[in-house]
Design a protein around this motif. Structure first.
Motif, PDB file in Angstrom:
ATOM      1  N   SER A  17       0.796  -1.225   0.000  1.00 44.18           N
ATOM      2  CA  SER A  17       0.000   0.000   0.000  1.00 44.18           C
ATOM      3  C   SER A  17       0.831   1.279   0.000  1.00 44.18           C
ATOM      4  CB  SER A  17      -0.957   0.007   1.192  1.00 44.18           C
ATOM      5  OG  SER A  17      -0.244   0.000   2.409  1.00 44.18           O
ATOM      6  N   GLY A  18       2.044   1.238   0.484  1.00 46.82           N
ATOM      7  CA  GLY A  18       2.881   2.439   0.465  1.00 46.82           C
ATOM      8  C   GLY A  18       3.564   2.675  -0.858  1.00 46.82           C
ATOM      9  N   GLY A  19       3.476   1.721  -1.788  1.00 49.90           N
ATOM     10  CA  GLY A  19       4.183   1.836  -3.062  1.00 49.90           C
ATOM     11  C   GLY A  19       3.311   2.094  -4.264  1.00 49.90           C
ATOM     12  N   TYR A  20       2.008   2.195  -4.064  1.00 53.17           N
ATOM     13  CA  TYR A  20       1.116   2.519  -5.179  1.00 53.17           C
ATOM     14  C   TYR A  20      -0.111   3.226  -4.629  1.00 53.17           C
ATOM     15  CZ  TYR A  20      -2.321  -1.082  -3.991  1.00 53.17           C
ATOM     16  OH  TYR A  20      -3.296  -1.815  -3.362  1.00 53.17           O
ATOM     17  N   ASN A  21      -0.841   3.842  -5.509  1.00 51.13           N
ATOM     18  CA  ASN A  21      -2.092   4.502  -5.152  1.00 51.13           C
ATOM     19  C   ASN A  21      -3.109   4.081  -6.206  1.00 51.13           C
ATOM     20  OD1 ASN A  21      -4.237   6.328  -4.707  1.00 51.13           O
ATOM     21  ND2 ASN A  21      -2.830   7.895  -3.968  1.00 51.13           N
ATOM     22  N   ILE A  22      -4.203   3.504  -5.779  1.00 47.24           N
ATOM     23  CA  ILE A  22      -5.200   2.984  -6.714  1.00 47.24           C
ATOM     24  C   ILE A  22      -5.714   4.066  -7.657  1.00 47.24           C
ATOM     25  CG2 ILE A  22      -7.287   3.258  -5.315  1.00 47.24           C
ATOM     26  CD1 ILE A  22      -7.047  -0.050  -6.475  1.00 47.24           C
ATOM     27  N   PHE A  23      -5.680   5.329  -7.218  1.00 47.60           N
ATOM     28  CA  PHE A  23      -6.176   6.406  -8.065  1.00 47.60           C
ATOM     29  C   PHE A  23      -5.250   6.722  -9.230  1.00 47.60           C
ATOM     30  CE2 PHE A  23      -8.704   7.502  -4.188  1.00 47.60           C
ATOM     31  CZ  PHE A  23      -9.925   7.131  -4.739  1.00 47.60           C
ATOM     32  N   HIS A  24      -4.045   6.155  -9.249  1.00 45.02           N
ATOM     33  CA  HIS A  24      -3.178   6.278 -10.419  1.00 45.02           C
ATOM     34  C   HIS A  24      -3.562   5.267 -11.503  1.00 45.02           C
ATOM     35  CE1 HIS A  24      -0.467   9.324  -9.000  1.00 45.02           C
ATOM     36  NE2 HIS A  24      -0.267   8.663  -7.864  1.00 45.02           N
ATOM     37  N   ILE A 160       6.772  13.808   3.219  1.00 49.49           N
ATOM     38  CA  ILE A 160       8.002  13.989   2.446  1.00 49.49           C
ATOM     39  C   ILE A 160       9.132  13.070   2.902  1.00 49.49           C
ATOM     40  CG2 ILE A 160       9.061  15.869   3.770  1.00 49.49           C
ATOM     41  CD1 ILE A 160       8.764  15.765  -0.049  1.00 49.49           C
ATOM     42  N   GLY A 161       9.095  12.616   4.151  1.00 48.09           N
ATOM     43  CA  GLY A 161      10.132  11.719   4.661  1.00 48.09           C
ATOM     44  C   GLY A 161      10.112  10.340   4.023  1.00 48.09           C
ATOM     45  N   ASP A 162       9.021   9.974   3.379  1.00 51.21           N
ATOM     46  CA  ASP A 162       8.912   8.701   2.672  1.00 51.21           C
ATOM     47  C   ASP A 162       8.630   9.026   1.211  1.00 51.21           C
ATOM     48  OD1 ASP A 162       8.070   6.299   1.480  1.00 51.21           O
ATOM     49  OD2 ASP A 162       7.229   5.551   3.363  1.00 51.21           O
ATOM     50  N   LYS A 163       9.694   9.089   0.417  1.00 49.89           N
ATOM     51  CA  LYS A 163       9.591   9.567  -0.967  1.00 49.89           C
ATOM     52  C   LYS A 163       8.585   8.772  -1.796  1.00 49.89           C
ATOM     53  CE  LYS A 163      12.324  10.675  -5.100  1.00 49.89           C
ATOM     54  NZ  LYS A 163      11.137  11.079  -5.754  1.00 49.89           N
ATOM     55  N   ASP A 164       8.622   7.440  -1.711  1.00 50.39           N
ATOM     56  CA  ASP A 164       7.689   6.636  -2.509  1.00 50.39           C
ATOM     57  C   ASP A 164       6.239   6.937  -2.120  1.00 50.39           C
ATOM     58  OD1 ASP A 164       9.711   5.398  -3.943  1.00 50.39           O
ATOM     59  OD2 ASP A 164       9.829   3.688  -2.564  1.00 50.39           O
ATOM     60  N   PHE A 165       5.972   6.971  -0.829  1.00 51.81           N
ATOM     61  CA  PHE A 165       4.617   7.262  -0.361  1.00 51.81           C
ATOM     62  C   PHE A 165       4.198   8.659  -0.808  1.00 51.81           C
ATOM     63  CE2 PHE A 165       1.696   8.880   2.925  1.00 51.81           C
ATOM     64  CZ  PHE A 165       0.685   7.935   2.815  1.00 51.81           C
ATOM     65  N   HIS A 166       5.076   9.647  -0.594  1.00 50.08           N
ATOM     66  CA  HIS A 166       4.797  11.033  -0.979  1.00 50.08           C
ATOM     67  C   HIS A 166       4.500  11.132  -2.474  1.00 50.08           C
ATOM     68  CE1 HIS A 166       5.942  15.081  -2.389  1.00 50.08           C
ATOM     69  NE2 HIS A 166       5.315  15.477  -1.288  1.00 50.08           N
ATOM     70  N   ASP A 167       5.339  10.500  -3.287  1.00 49.44           N
ATOM     71  CA  ASP A 167       5.182  10.605  -4.741  1.00 49.44           C
ATOM     72  C   ASP A 167       3.924   9.899  -5.240  1.00 49.44           C
ATOM     73  OD1 ASP A 167       7.508  12.030  -4.708  1.00 49.44           O
ATOM     74  OD2 ASP A 167       8.746  10.422  -5.572  1.00 49.44           O
ATOM     75  N   ASN A 168       3.385   8.983  -4.477  1.00 44.16           N
ATOM     76  CA  ASN A 168       2.178   8.271  -4.890  1.00 44.16           C
ATOM     77  C   ASN A 168       0.887   8.942  -4.438  1.00 44.16           C
ATOM     78  OD1 ASN A 168       2.806   5.918  -6.496  1.00 44.16           O
ATOM     79  ND2 ASN A 168       4.007   5.285  -4.733  1.00 44.16           N
ATOM     80  N   LEU A 169       0.988   9.955  -3.590  1.00 45.01           N
ATOM     81  CA  LEU A 169      -0.225  10.647  -3.156  1.00 45.01           C
ATOM     82  C   LEU A 169      -0.903  11.340  -4.343  1.00 45.01           C
ATOM     83  CD1 LEU A 169       1.042  12.274   0.155  1.00 45.01           C
ATOM     84  CD2 LEU A 169      -0.632  10.433  -0.070  1.00 45.01           C
ATOM     85  N   VAL A 170      -2.207  11.371  -4.313  1.00 47.85           N
ATOM     86  CA  VAL A 170      -2.985  12.072  -5.339  1.00 47.85           C
ATOM     87  C   VAL A 170      -3.555  13.317  -4.682  1.00 47.85           C
ATOM     88  CG1 VAL A 170      -5.069  11.942  -6.767  1.00 47.85           C
ATOM     89  CG2 VAL A 170      -3.500  10.005  -6.672  1.00 47.85           C
ATOM     90  N   GLY A 171      -3.381  14.448  -5.347  1.00 46.55           N
ATOM     91  CA  GLY A 171      -3.885  15.715  -4.816  1.00 46.55           C
ATOM     92  C   GLY A 171      -5.401  15.794  -4.886  1.00 46.55           C
ATOM     93  N   LEU A 172      -5.944  16.557  -3.979  1.00 49.46           N
ATOM     94  CA  LEU A 172      -7.389  16.768  -3.962  1.00 49.46           C
ATOM     95  C   LEU A 172      -7.663  18.151  -4.442  1.00 49.46           C
ATOM     96  CD1 LEU A 172      -8.265  14.946  -0.648  1.00 49.46           C
ATOM     97  CD2 LEU A 172      -8.638  14.142  -2.954  1.00 49.46           C
TER      98      LEU A 172
END
Length: 172
Positions: A17-24, A160-172
Motif C-alpha cells: 500500500s505504500g508503493g502505489y495509489n489505486i487512483f493512479h 516527504i520523509g517517505d519519498k515513494d509514499f509522498h510521490d504516490n499521493l494524489v492531490g485533492l
C-alpha cells in the motif's frame, strides 16, 4: 515495505500500500474518477462543515490521498495495526475503509479500552482516526473480501520523509 503491522505476507496486495495509489490506475478503471470525486467532495465538505470555522484556510493546504486495495481470501485476516506511529506522529488526519465486496465479516476498531465491531457491508464506508487500532476477523467465505483502504493528509508535505509514499499521493 513491510506488513505495516497487518501480519500479511509480501504476496498480499495490502502490504504494498505504500508503493502505489489505486487512483493512479484511473486510465484502466475510469470508475475510479467518480470515487476520487466523491472523496474530494467529502474532504471539502468536512473542512467546510465539520471543523471549527477558520481552522484551516483551503489556500494553505495541499491535501492528498493514498488509497489501496485489500484482498482477503478464505481463512485470512488483517492483523491489528494503526496508521499512526508510537510517537503520535500521524501520516493522515483521517483514515477509512470502503467495502467493495464482503460477506459475513467485521472490522474491529479499538481506542484505549473500547472496541467497536463494524459489519462490512458492500458499498459502505467507515471513517476513523488514524490512531485507532483496527483489524478484521477471519474471512470465512471462498469469495474474496475486497475493500479499499485510504488515508487523507491535510498537507502532502507531511509525507516527504517517505519519498515513494509522498510521490504516490494524489492531490485533492
Amino acid at each position: 515495505l513491510g506488513d505495516f503491522g497487518t501480519k500479511l505476507t509480501p504476496e498480499h496486495v495490502s502490504t504494498r500500500s505504500g508503493g502505489y495509489n489505486i487512483f493512479h490506475m484511473n486510465d484502466e478503471c475510469p470508475e475510479l474518477n467518480d470515487l476520487l470525486k466523491f472523496f474530494k467532495d467529502s474532504y471539502y465538505d468536512y473542512l467546510d462543515n465539520v471543523l471549527p470555522n477558520k481552522t484551516f484556510s483551503n489556500d494553505s493546504l495541499d491535501p492528498g490521498i493514498n488509497c489501496w486495495l485489500n484482498v482477503l481470501r478464505e481463512s485470512e485476516n488483517i492483523g491489528i495495526h494503526r496508521h499512526a506511529n508510537d510517537y503520535g506522529d500521524l501520516w493522515s488526519f483521517v483514515s477509512g475503509t470502503f467495502v467493495l465486496r464482503a460477506k459475513n465479516t467485521t472490522t474491529n476498531y479499538k481506542n484505549n479500552d473500547e472496541t467497536c465491531k463494524v459489519e462490512n457491508i458492500d458499498g459502505e464506508m467507515t471513517i476513523f482516526p488514524p490512531y485507532y487500532y483496527h483489524w478484521t476477523d477471519i474471512h470465512q467465505d471462498e469469495t474474496s473480501r475486497l475493500t479499499l483502504g485510504f488515508d487523507f493528509l491535510f498537507r502532502r508535505e507531511h509525507a516527504i520523509g517517505d519519498k515513494d509514499f509522498h510521490d504516490n499521493l494524489v492531490g485533492l
